[in-house]
Design a protein around this motif. Structure first.
Motif, short mmCIF file in Angstrom:
data_model
loop_
_atom_site.label_atom_id
_atom_site.label_comp_id
_atom_site.label_asym_id
_atom_site.label_seq_id
_atom_site.Cartn_x
_atom_site.Cartn_y
_atom_site.Cartn_z
N SER A 314 23.59 -26.39 -13.04
CA SER A 314 22.90 -25.59 -12.04
C SER A 314 23.84 -25.18 -10.91
CB SER A 314 21.71 -26.36 -11.47
OG SER A 314 22.14 -27.50 -10.75
N LEU A 315 24.78 -26.06 -10.54
CA LEU A 315 25.77 -25.70 -9.53
C LEU A 315 26.69 -24.59 -10.01
CD1 LEU A 315 26.72 -29.28 -8.24
CD2 LEU A 315 25.48 -27.54 -6.97
N LEU A 316 27.21 -24.75 -11.23
CA LEU A 316 28.13 -23.73 -11.76
C LEU A 316 27.41 -22.42 -12.04
CD1 LEU A 316 30.39 -25.79 -14.22
CD2 LEU A 316 30.81 -25.15 -11.84
N GLY A 317 26.20 -22.50 -12.61
CA GLY A 317 25.44 -21.28 -12.90
C GLY A 317 25.06 -20.54 -11.64
N GLY A 318 24.61 -21.27 -10.61
CA GLY A 318 24.29 -20.61 -9.35
C GLY A 318 25.50 -19.97 -8.70
N LEU A 319 26.65 -20.64 -8.80
CA LEU A 319 27.88 -20.08 -8.23
C LEU A 319 28.29 -18.82 -8.97
CD1 LEU A 319 30.22 -20.47 -6.21
CD2 LEU A 319 31.37 -21.85 -7.94
N ALA A 320 28.12 -18.80 -10.29
CA ALA A 320 28.52 -17.63 -11.08
C ALA A 320 27.60 -16.44 -10.84
CB ALA A 320 28.53 -17.99 -12.57
N VAL A 321 26.30 -16.68 -10.63
CA VAL A 321 25.34 -15.59 -10.51
C VAL A 321 25.21 -15.10 -9.07
CG1 VAL A 321 22.91 -14.93 -10.82
CG2 VAL A 321 24.05 -16.36 -12.53
N PHE A 322 25.10 -16.02 -8.12
CA PHE A 322 24.81 -15.65 -6.73
C PHE A 322 26.00 -15.78 -5.79
CE2 PHE A 322 20.84 -17.34 -8.56
CZ PHE A 322 20.04 -16.22 -8.44
N GLY A 323 27.13 -16.25 -6.28
CA GLY A 323 28.27 -16.45 -5.40
C GLY A 323 28.20 -17.79 -4.70
N ALA A 324 28.80 -17.86 -3.51
CA ALA A 324 28.88 -19.15 -2.80
C ALA A 324 27.51 -19.72 -2.48
CB ALA A 324 29.69 -18.98 -1.51
N ILE A 325 26.55 -18.85 -2.16
CA ILE A 325 25.21 -19.33 -1.83
C ILE A 325 24.50 -19.90 -3.05
CG2 ILE A 325 23.88 -17.23 -2.26
CD1 ILE A 325 22.48 -17.71 0.40
N GLY A 326 25.03 -19.61 -4.25
CA GLY A 326 24.45 -20.16 -5.46
C GLY A 326 24.57 -21.66 -5.60
N LEU A 327 25.49 -22.27 -4.84
CA LEU A 327 25.58 -23.72 -4.84
C LEU A 327 24.30 -24.36 -4.32
CD1 LEU A 327 29.23 -24.28 -3.59
CD2 LEU A 327 28.34 -24.56 -5.90
N LEU A 328 23.54 -23.62 -3.53
CA LEU A 328 22.22 -24.08 -3.09
C LEU A 328 21.11 -23.50 -3.94
CD1 LEU A 328 22.62 -23.91 0.79
CD2 LEU A 328 22.34 -25.96 -0.57
N LEU A 329 21.23 -22.20 -4.28
CA LEU A 329 20.17 -21.54 -5.04
C LEU A 329 20.04 -22.10 -6.45
CD1 LEU A 329 20.33 -17.75 -4.12
CD2 LEU A 329 18.41 -19.31 -3.85
N GLY A 330 21.17 -22.44 -7.10
CA GLY A 330 21.09 -22.96 -8.46
C GLY A 330 20.27 -24.23 -8.57
N PRO A 331 20.58 -25.30 -7.82
CA PRO A 331 19.73 -26.49 -7.88
C PRO A 331 18.31 -26.26 -7.40
CG PRO A 331 21.88 -27.02 -6.95
CD PRO A 331 21.81 -25.53 -7.06
N LEU A 332 18.11 -25.35 -6.44
CA LEU A 332 16.76 -25.07 -5.96
C LEU A 332 15.92 -24.41 -7.05
CD1 LEU A 332 17.11 -23.87 -2.27
CD2 LEU A 332 15.95 -25.89 -3.12
N ILE A 333 16.50 -23.47 -7.78
CA ILE A 333 15.76 -22.81 -8.86
C ILE A 333 15.38 -23.81 -9.94
CG2 ILE A 333 15.98 -21.13 -10.72
CD1 ILE A 333 17.68 -19.43 -8.82
N LEU A 334 16.31 -24.66 -10.30
CA LEU A 334 16.01 -25.67 -11.32
C LEU A 334 14.98 -26.68 -10.81
CD1 LEU A 334 16.65 -26.65 -14.13
CD2 LEU A 334 18.53 -27.99 -13.20
N ALA A 335 15.09 -27.08 -9.55
CA ALA A 335 14.11 -28.00 -8.97
C ALA A 335 12.73 -27.36 -8.89
CB ALA A 335 14.56 -28.45 -7.58
N PHE A 336 12.69 -26.06 -8.60
CA PHE A 336 11.41 -25.34 -8.57
C PHE A 336 10.75 -25.34 -9.95
CE2 PHE A 336 9.23 -21.20 -9.09
CZ PHE A 336 8.18 -21.42 -8.22
#
Length: 392
Positions: A314-336
């Protein structure tokens, strides 16, 4: 005359339209608002503690937190800028002093042995063509003036954009710290979900963001410590300062602490220490750089109901899709996703899985109570008949 169902549909359409319009006007500041919400959830405990200390003055408590964040952001930048400026001034003064005493040839004594011959050829060429050097520089600057102006303008615009986003984030953070609890209560009241489900989702988000932020800071500390070990082994000047810079750069996903090790390795190479430079570059890339991919998922999963592999991807996927902010968005999407599935399974799952559900009716192959009673009576009757036979 409109029916009740038709009016409801129209009103739902109006609600969706209003949500789309609000999202449209908030889109330019999405990252700022998102980071403000994340930080508000992370500092909620500190906000409550300071509010009690300041006798209920929530605005003062929120202001103290915002000012602390500003100081934490600006202090490393100011220290790094001051160090670079001081080192550049020292370098310019050193070069000027050598040229005044020994001329340009005197600088060759301070060039590493491997680079001394190419430097001597460049110096000879410069001395022979010094008459036309200034004219060539002027022509080159004139030809590239427009491109340079565009580049400088782009840098200024990018810097201004970052400053605006940072200002919007701090303003939104202040109001979320002051009125965040009221906002959560309002969202809970207007949410179409069951009572408590919206608060449960928001609580899960706050827990995940707090875990990600904590793991990011701890991982930066681990990387800075590993970088400090490399700096001490290779005897880099002012190793503690370079370690502090490594901590700051470790918080930037696109750069990382390994970049500081590589820059320090180049400095060692330029001062005539190739073996130490190679070791430090390898240490920075393979030890300092790769430790981020190992330490952060291990630390982040401790505050989440997730497997370590899910956190990692989730960290790597969020970073690849959303950029630096994906480090937060990736785990949040999976947690949601996991929270929604868990709530659905708990509140809307199969009726037989609920604690108060009636027992499963017996099948045709299982004995009923009446059949059990008949078997018990027939067994007693057979035992009585066998006792009579033995008496005869």
């Amino acid at each position: 005359m409109a029916t009740e169902q038709g009016a409801r549909r129209v009103f739902i359409g109006l609600i969706l339209l209003s949500i789309a319009l609000v999202g449209l006007i908030a889109r330019p500041f999405f990252e700022a608002f998102f980071l403000a919400a994340v930080l508000a959830g992370a500092f909620n405990g500190l906000q409550n503690w300071l509010t009690r200390r300041f006798r209920g003055r929530q605005g003062l408590a929120a202001g103290v937190i915002v000012v602390g964040i500003i100081v934490a952001l600006l202090s490393p930048i100011a220290a790094l800028t001051a160090f670079i400026v001081s080192e550049v001034i020292k370098g310019v003064n050193f070069i000027t002093g050598v040229i005044n005493q020994r001329g340009l040839e005197g600088l060759l004594a301070y060039v590493p042995q491997a680079l001394r011959e190419p430097a001597a050829r460049m110096l000879d060429r410069f001395q022979t063509e010094s008459a036309s050097v200034w004219q060539i520089v002027q022509e080159h600057v004139s030809a590239q003036g427009a491109a340079a102006a565009q580049t400088v303008g782009g840098v200024v615009m990018a810097t201004g954009s970052v400053a605006i986003q940072l200002a919007m984030m701090l303003i939104a953070l202040y109001f979320l710290l002051v009125d965040g609890e009221k906002l959560v209560a309002w969202v809970e009241s207007v949410s179409p979900l069951r009572r408590g489900q919206t608060t449960e989702l928001l609580t899960e988000f706050r827990r995940v963001t707090h875990s990600v932020l904590t793991s990011t800071l701890l991982t930066a500390g681990v990387q800075a410590t590993l970088a400090l070990v490399g700096f001490l082994i290779t005897r880099v000047p002012v190793p503690v300062f370079f370690a502090a810079v490594s901590f700051f750069f470790a918080l930037i996903p696109a750069v990382g602490a390994a970049m500081v090790c590589v820059i320090a390795a180049l400095l060692l190479l330029a001062t005539g220490h190739p073996a130490m430079a190679i070791f430090l570059a390898a240490w920075g890339i393979f030890v300092v750089g790769l430790s981020d991919n190992v330490v952060k998922p291990l630390l982040a999963k401790r505050g989440m109901n997730m497997h370590g592999a899910l956190v990692f991807f989730s960290l790597l996927g969020g970073l690849a899709v959303f950029g630096a902010i994906g480090l937060l968005l990736g785990p949040l999407i999976l947690a949601f996703f996991l929270s929604v599935v868990r709530i659905y399974e708990r509140d809307y799952g199969r009726p037989n899985e609920h604690p108060g559900a009636p027992p499963t009716p017996p099948t045709s192959n299982s004995p009923t109570l009446a059949e059990g009673e008949e078997w018990e009576d027939s067994g007693a009757h057979a035992q009585h008949a066998s006792e009579e036979a033995r008496s005869h």
